[in-house]
Design an enzyme around this catalytic site. Sequence first.
Site, PDB file in Angstrom:
ATOM      1  N   ASP A   1       0.954  -1.458   0.431  1.00 42.21           N
ATOM      2  CA  ASP A   1       0.244   0.408  -0.070  1.00 42.21           C
ATOM      3  C   ASP A   1       1.404   1.549   0.161  1.00 42.21           C
ATOM      4  O   ASP A   1       0.481   2.160  -1.081  1.00 42.21           O
ATOM      5  CB  ASP A   1      -1.240   0.297   1.046  1.00 42.21           C
ATOM      6  CG  ASP A   1      -2.033   1.058   1.102  1.00 42.21           C
ATOM      7  OD1 ASP A   1      -2.855   1.128   0.086  1.00 42.21           O
ATOM      8  OD2 ASP A   1      -2.556   1.749   2.315  1.00 42.21           O
TER       9      ASP A   1
ATOM     10  N   ASN B   1      -6.671   5.431   1.410  1.00 45.03           N
ATOM     11  CA  ASN B   1      -6.457   6.788   1.246  1.00 45.03           C
ATOM     12  C   ASN B   1      -5.227   7.796   0.137  1.00 45.03           C
ATOM     13  O   ASN B   1      -6.170   8.323   0.023  1.00 45.03           O
ATOM     14  CB  ASN B   1      -6.849   8.468   2.374  1.00 45.03           C
ATOM     15  CG  ASN B   1      -7.933   7.659   3.549  1.00 45.03           C
ATOM     16  OD1 ASN B   1      -7.439   7.866   4.477  1.00 45.03           O
ATOM     17  ND2 ASN B   1      -8.533   7.923   3.157  1.00 45.03           N
ATOM     18  N   ARG B   2      -4.211   6.739   0.344  1.00 46.07           N
ATOM     19  CA  ARG B   2      -3.319   6.954  -0.299  1.00 46.07           C
ATOM     20  C   ARG B   2      -3.543   6.203  -1.825  1.00 46.07           C
ATOM     21  O   ARG B   2      -2.963   7.255  -2.807  1.00 46.07           O
ATOM     22  CB  ARG B   2      -2.089   5.079  -0.094  1.00 46.07           C
ATOM     23  CG  ARG B   2      -1.609   6.006   0.889  1.00 46.07           C
ATOM     24  CD  ARG B   2      -0.358   4.874   1.205  1.00 46.07           C
ATOM     25  NE  ARG B   2       0.440   6.055   2.171  1.00 46.07           N
ATOM     26  CZ  ARG B   2       0.926   4.757   3.513  1.00 46.07           C
ATOM     27  NH1 ARG B   2       0.097   3.892   3.442  1.00 46.07           N
ATOM     28  NH2 ARG B   2       1.317   5.288   4.601  1.00 46.07           N
ATOM     29  N   THR B   3      -4.474   6.303  -2.141  1.00 42.93           N
ATOM     30  CA  THR B   3      -5.248   5.711  -3.620  1.00 42.93           C
ATOM     31  C   THR B   3      -5.222   6.964  -4.159  1.00 42.93           C
ATOM     32  O   THR B   3      -4.715   7.086  -5.509  1.00 42.93           O
ATOM     33  CB  THR B   3      -6.397   5.003  -3.655  1.00 42.93           C
ATOM     34  OG1 THR B   3      -6.178   3.502  -2.742  1.00 42.93           O
ATOM     35  CG2 THR B   3      -6.415   4.620  -5.527  1.00 42.93           C
TER      36      THR B   3
END
Length: 375
Positions: A202, A283-285
Site C-alpha cells: 500500500d 486514502n493513499r489511493t
Amino acid sequence: MPPPAPFPFTALVGQDEVKDALILAAVNPRVQGVLLIGPKGTGKTTAVRGLADLLPEITHSLCPNGCEPNWALQDPERLCPDCRDKLNRGEPISYIARQALVELPLNATLDDVVGGANVRLSLEQQHLRFDPGILAHAHQNILYIDEINLVAQEVLDAILDAAATGYCVVRRGRLAASYPSRFVLIGSMNPEEGFLRPQIIDRIGLRVVVGALTDPQERLTIARHVHAFGDDPEAFAAQYAGLTVAAAASIAAARAALPAVRISPAAEEAAIRLITRLGIESNRTEIVLFEAARAYAAIDERTEATVEDVRAVAPLVVRRRRSLGTDAFWAATREEESLIQAELAALQPRAPRARRPAKRGPALVDPSLDGSGRT
Ligand SMILES: [Zn+2]
C-alpha cells in the site's frame, strides 16, 4: 573501467505499463514509487536500469546537514554554519548532475542502509557524526530494490519510513541524528518467491503486474535485440541515442511543467467515484491517482488533468490495493455482527425491559473487557 551501458529504455519491446509507470515516477516523485510484480525473465530489471539514461539533470546538495541548494539565494538564514562558511570562502554547496539510479544490494544491512555512527568523529566533535548509508546516496535520486520481497523487514521499514518522511533517522543509544533522504522508490519482485505484506504494498504508489509477452513477433524482436546488444552494447545503444535524448528531454520538460498542472474537478470526482465503487479503503489511493493523472497530463504538455488522464493511469494505481486479509476480516466481522444482532433479538422476549435490574450499571459489559486495562 566504466560500468557497461544499460540496454536502452527506448529499445524495450511491449510492456507499455512498465514504461508508463517508470516515466510517471520520473516525472512526479509524488506518485510514491513503482512496484513491478512478475516472474523472472520478463525484463523488469532491464527496464529500470534503462530508465537511468532518461533521468534529468538536477541540483544536488553537498551538505550532509540537509541544506537545500536554493536556500543560498532564497533563505540564507536557514543554511547551516558549515554551508555559510563555504559560501563565504567562495566554495560551492551544490553541484549539477543527472539524477542517479542507486541499487540496493540484496544483502544490505541496516547499517549499510541508514549509515553507521563514526565513533572517532562523534567523540572529537561531541556530536553524533555518521558515515552516510545508502539512503544518503539515494537522496534526490532513484532507489531501486530488486527482489524487494526478500529484503529484511527492519531494512525495508527504514527505507519506507524515509520514503514517507523525506528523512532518515540514525539512532545510537540515546543519541540520534537525521539527514535528508527524499528519493523515488522502485521495487521489483517475483511473486513465486513470496509476497510483500499488504501494508507495504500500500505504501508504493504504482503497481504493474508484468507478464511474459505472448505476441510471437514481439518475442522475436526481443530475441534479436538481446543478441545485437550482447554483440556490441555501445553500437546497439548508439542506434537508439536519438530516441533516448528525445525521451529524456520530454521527461525534463514534463517535470518543469508539472507544478502548473491542475486536476479538473470532474477528474477528481471521477477518481473518487471509481475508488469508492471498487471498495478500496486506503486514502493513499486517491492521493496517488491525482498525482499520476497530473504527471500524465504534463507529459502530454497540457496544464489540466482530465477524466481521460484518470482513466489512463487508474489501473496502475488501484490494482492490488484491496487486501484479501482485510476483506476476509470485514466479511467475518459482518457475519459475526449479524449473528450477535440475531441472537440479541431472540433474547428479547425472555428479558423484557421492565424486569431489568435498575441500578446495577451496564451489566452486559464485562468490566475486564472495556479495553482500559483496568479490572
Ligand atoms: Zn548545510
